[in-house]
Structures are given as C-alpha cells and as structure tokens.
Write a protein that holds these residues in place. Sequence first.
Motif, PDB file in Angstrom:
ATOM      1  N   TYR A 277       7.200  54.638  44.309  1.00 26.97           N
ATOM      2  CA  TYR A 277       6.426  53.412  44.191  1.00 26.97           C
ATOM      3  C   TYR A 277       7.228  52.367  43.433  1.00 26.97           C
ATOM      4  N   LEU A 278       7.142  51.119  43.889  1.00 26.44           N
ATOM      5  CA  LEU A 278       7.734  49.998  43.172  1.00 26.44           C
ATOM      6  C   LEU A 278       6.630  49.388  42.313  1.00 26.44           C
ATOM      7  N   ASN A 279       6.925  49.166  41.032  1.00 26.61           N
ATOM      8  CA  ASN A 279       5.901  48.550  40.191  1.00 26.61           C
ATOM      9  C   ASN A 279       6.032  47.025  40.266  1.00 26.61           C
ATOM     10  N   VAL A 280       5.035  46.349  39.737  1.00 28.24           N
ATOM     11  CA  VAL A 280       4.975  44.887  39.819  1.00 28.24           C
ATOM     12  C   VAL A 280       6.185  44.243  39.145  1.00 28.24           C
ATOM     13  N   GLU A 281       6.602  44.777  38.004  1.00 26.04           N
ATOM     14  CA  GLU A 281       7.750  44.198  37.308  1.00 26.04           C
ATOM     15  C   GLU A 281       9.030  44.324  38.134  1.00 26.04           C
ATOM     16  N   GLU A 282       9.220  45.455  38.800  1.00 27.79           N
ATOM     17  CA  GLU A 282      10.393  45.623  39.672  1.00 27.79           C
ATOM     18  C   GLU A 282      10.356  44.609  40.809  1.00 27.79           C
ATOM     19  N   LEU A 283       9.197  44.457  41.433  1.00 29.56           N
ATOM     20  CA  LEU A 283       9.071  43.489  42.531  1.00 29.56           C
ATOM     21  C   LEU A 283       9.364  42.066  42.059  1.00 29.56           C
ATOM     22  N   LYS A 284       8.864  41.702  40.897  1.00 35.49           N
ATOM     23  CA  LYS A 284       9.129  40.359  40.368  1.00 35.49           C
ATOM     24  C   LYS A 284      10.621  40.171  40.089  1.00 35.49           C
ATOM     25  N   SER A 285      11.263  41.192  39.525  1.00 35.97           N
ATOM     26  CA  SER A 285      12.698  41.093  39.232  1.00 35.97           C
ATOM     27  C   SER A 285      13.514  40.956  40.510  1.00 35.97           C
ATOM     28  N   ILE A 286      13.153  41.716  41.526  1.00 39.85           N
ATOM     29  CA  ILE A 286      13.844  41.637  42.816  1.00 39.85           C
ATOM     30  C   ILE A 286      13.630  40.263  43.440  1.00 39.85           C
ATOM     31  N   ALA A 287      12.411  39.749  43.342  1.00 39.44           N
ATOM     32  CA  ALA A 287      12.097  38.426  43.889  1.00 39.44           C
ATOM     33  C   ALA A 287      12.904  37.337  43.199  1.00 39.44           C
ATOM     34  N   ASN A 288      13.107  37.461  41.890  1.00 40.52           N
ATOM     35  CA  ASN A 288      13.873  36.454  41.142  1.00 40.52           C
ATOM     36  C   ASN A 288      15.367  36.534  41.421  1.00 40.52           C
ATOM     37  N   ALA A 289      15.837  37.675  41.900  1.00 38.61           N
ATOM     38  CA  ALA A 289      17.271  37.881  42.098  1.00 38.61           C
ATOM     39  C   ALA A 289      17.765  37.532  43.495  1.00 38.61           C
ATOM     40  N   ASP A 290      16.851  37.419  44.464  1.00 35.97           N
ATOM     41  CA  ASP A 290      17.303  37.336  45.846  1.00 35.97           C
ATOM     42  C   ASP A 290      16.228  36.671  46.703  1.00 35.97           C
ATOM     43  N   ALA A 291      16.634  35.797  47.623  1.00 37.22           N
ATOM     44  CA  ALA A 291      15.677  35.115  48.496  1.00 37.22           C
ATOM     45  C   ALA A 291      14.907  36.102  49.361  1.00 37.22           C
ATOM     46  N   ALA A 292      15.588  37.117  49.903  1.00 38.80           N
ATOM     47  CA  ALA A 292      14.889  38.132  50.704  1.00 38.80           C
ATOM     48  C   ALA A 292      13.954  38.943  49.812  1.00 38.80           C
ATOM     49  N   GLY A 293      14.335  39.114  48.553  1.00 39.00           N
ATOM     50  CA  GLY A 293      13.456  39.788  47.598  1.00 39.00           C
ATOM     51  C   GLY A 293      12.191  38.991  47.353  1.00 39.00           C
ATOM     52  N   ALA A 294      12.310  37.675  47.320  1.00 38.12           N
ATOM     53  CA  ALA A 294      11.138  36.811  47.169  1.00 38.12           C
ATOM     54  C   ALA A 294      10.211  36.962  48.370  1.00 38.12           C
ATOM     55  N   GLU A 295      10.806  37.050  49.554  1.00 34.63           N
ATOM     56  CA  GLU A 295      10.026  37.281  50.774  1.00 34.63           C
ATOM     57  C   GLU A 295       9.301  38.623  50.693  1.00 34.63           C
ATOM     58  N   LEU A 296       9.980  39.635  50.188  1.00 33.07           N
ATOM     59  CA  LEU A 296       9.389  40.959  50.036  1.00 33.07           C
ATOM     60  C   LEU A 296       8.176  40.897  49.110  1.00 33.07           C
ATOM     61  N   LEU A 297       8.323  40.254  47.959  1.00 31.63           N
ATOM     62  CA  LEU A 297       7.209  40.131  47.021  1.00 31.63           C
ATOM     63  C   LEU A 297       6.037  39.419  47.689  1.00 31.63           C
ATOM     64  N   GLN A 298       6.308  38.361  48.440  1.00 28.98           N
ATOM     65  CA  GLN A 298       5.228  37.635  49.105  1.00 28.98           C
ATOM     66  C   GLN A 298       4.507  38.524  50.106  1.00 28.98           C
ATOM     67  N   ARG A 299       5.249  39.355  50.826  1.00 28.39           N
ATOM     68  CA  ARG A 299       4.622  40.284  51.779  1.00 28.39           C
ATOM     69  C   ARG A 299       3.717  41.282  51.064  1.00 28.39           C
ATOM     70  N   VAL A 300       4.174  41.781  49.935  1.00 23.34           N
ATOM     71  CA  VAL A 300       3.366  42.734  49.174  1.00 23.34           C
ATOM     72  C   VAL A 300       2.094  42.056  48.688  1.00 23.34           C
ATOM     73  N   ILE A 301       2.216  40.836  48.178  1.00 23.43           N
ATOM     74  CA  ILE A 301       1.046  40.092  47.723  1.00 23.43           C
ATOM     75  C   ILE A 301       0.087  39.863  48.887  1.00 23.43           C
ATOM     76  N   ASP A 302       0.617  39.416  50.018  1.00 22.64           N
ATOM     77  CA  ASP A 302      -0.217  39.151  51.200  1.00 22.64           C
ATOM     78  C   ASP A 302      -0.904  40.402  51.721  1.00 22.64           C
ATOM     79  N   SER A 303      -0.262  41.559  51.525  1.00 31.74           N
ATOM     80  CA  SER A 303      -0.838  42.816  52.022  1.00 31.74           C
ATOM     81  C   SER A 303      -1.957  43.324  51.116  1.00 31.74           C
ATOM     82  N   GLY A 304      -2.044  42.756  49.906  1.00 31.36           N
ATOM     83  CA  GLY A 304      -3.055  43.228  48.966  1.00 31.36           C
ATOM     84  C   GLY A 304      -2.630  44.480  48.228  1.00 31.36           C
ATOM     85  N   SER A 305      -1.345  44.857  48.336  1.00 27.79           N
ATOM     86  CA  SER A 305      -0.844  46.076  47.691  1.00 27.79           C
ATOM     87  C   SER A 305      -0.353  45.830  46.282  1.00 27.79           C
ATOM     88  N   ALA A 306      -0.253  44.586  45.858  1.00 30.02           N
ATOM     89  CA  ALA A 306       0.278  44.288  44.520  1.00 30.02           C
ATOM     90  C   ALA A 306      -0.793  44.445  43.469  1.00 30.02           C
TER      91      ALA A 306
END
Length: 150
Positions: free
Chosen positions: A121-150
């Motif tokens: 499992y990826l925790n919220v802090e890991e997802l936020k860090s990945i999103a801040n480090a990379d544009a595709a990571g930001a897309e990933l975080l948005q998908r997780v948020i949109d899915s309701g899994s965050a």
Amino acid sequence: MSIHPRFASAILDGTKTVELRRRRVAVLPGAFLVLYASAPEMALVGTVRIATVTTAEPGRLWGNVATRAGITRREYDQYAAGADAMSALFLDAPSRLPAPVPLTTLRRACPFFTVPQSYRYLNVEELKSIANADAAGAELLQRVIDSGSA
C-alpha cells in the motif's frame, strides 16, 4: 503492485485482464492499483481497478482465466506448480501514466520507498511526495483522489 514489464504493458493495453498470484490476495473489488513495472523498466507505469478476485486450486482456475491471463498453459503450469491455491485478480479500467515515474524519482521523493515483491500500500504522504517530485506523479495522485482511494 509489482509486475513484469511484459505483463504491465499487456494490462495497460487491455489485452491482459487477469493478474495471477500464487498467494491469496486480500483486496476488495473496486480497489485501485498502481502498477510498478519491474526490471529493467523499474517505474510506476499506470493504474488499474480490481473488478473481482477469485481464489481456487490451480487446476480449476485455468478454465476461468485461460484467454484473459496473457500467458500460455505451459507458463501457467510452471507458475502454479506447487501452489495449493491461486488468486485471480480480474482487472478493468487500465490507464497508462503520461510518463513512467522511475525508481530513482520514487527514492528521491520518498527516501525509504521500497519496491514491493508482490504488492504494498502507498500511504498519503508517499503519494504527495511522488506528486511533488514528478508531473506523472502528480497525475497519479489526482487519479487516486478521483478514485476515492485516498
């Protein structure tokens, strides 16, 4: 979920709609998975949802997954050898990230990031860090948020 690049590509192309695991997988239908393509790619490459999970003896499972698992019967038999039961994760809604998020970026963003042998499992802090480090990571975080899994 860690997966060989050949299978990650097939899932994201929609030609592989079942992922097999030699152990029981305790995940609920509707779960949102992030695909990590193992070596030589070593990157997060896309997302997919679990539609259903079936667990059965390997001899009984093949008939349900033969055309959807992306492997031959010989590969299946080799993989299943010695397993008492296997899990079949029936997948839907595959989506490739706009660019892979390489392991080097993941480790730079999350110094203690570990590659899962099977899944983790990826925790919220890991997802936020990945999103801040990379544009595709930001897309990933948005998908997780949109899915309701965050």
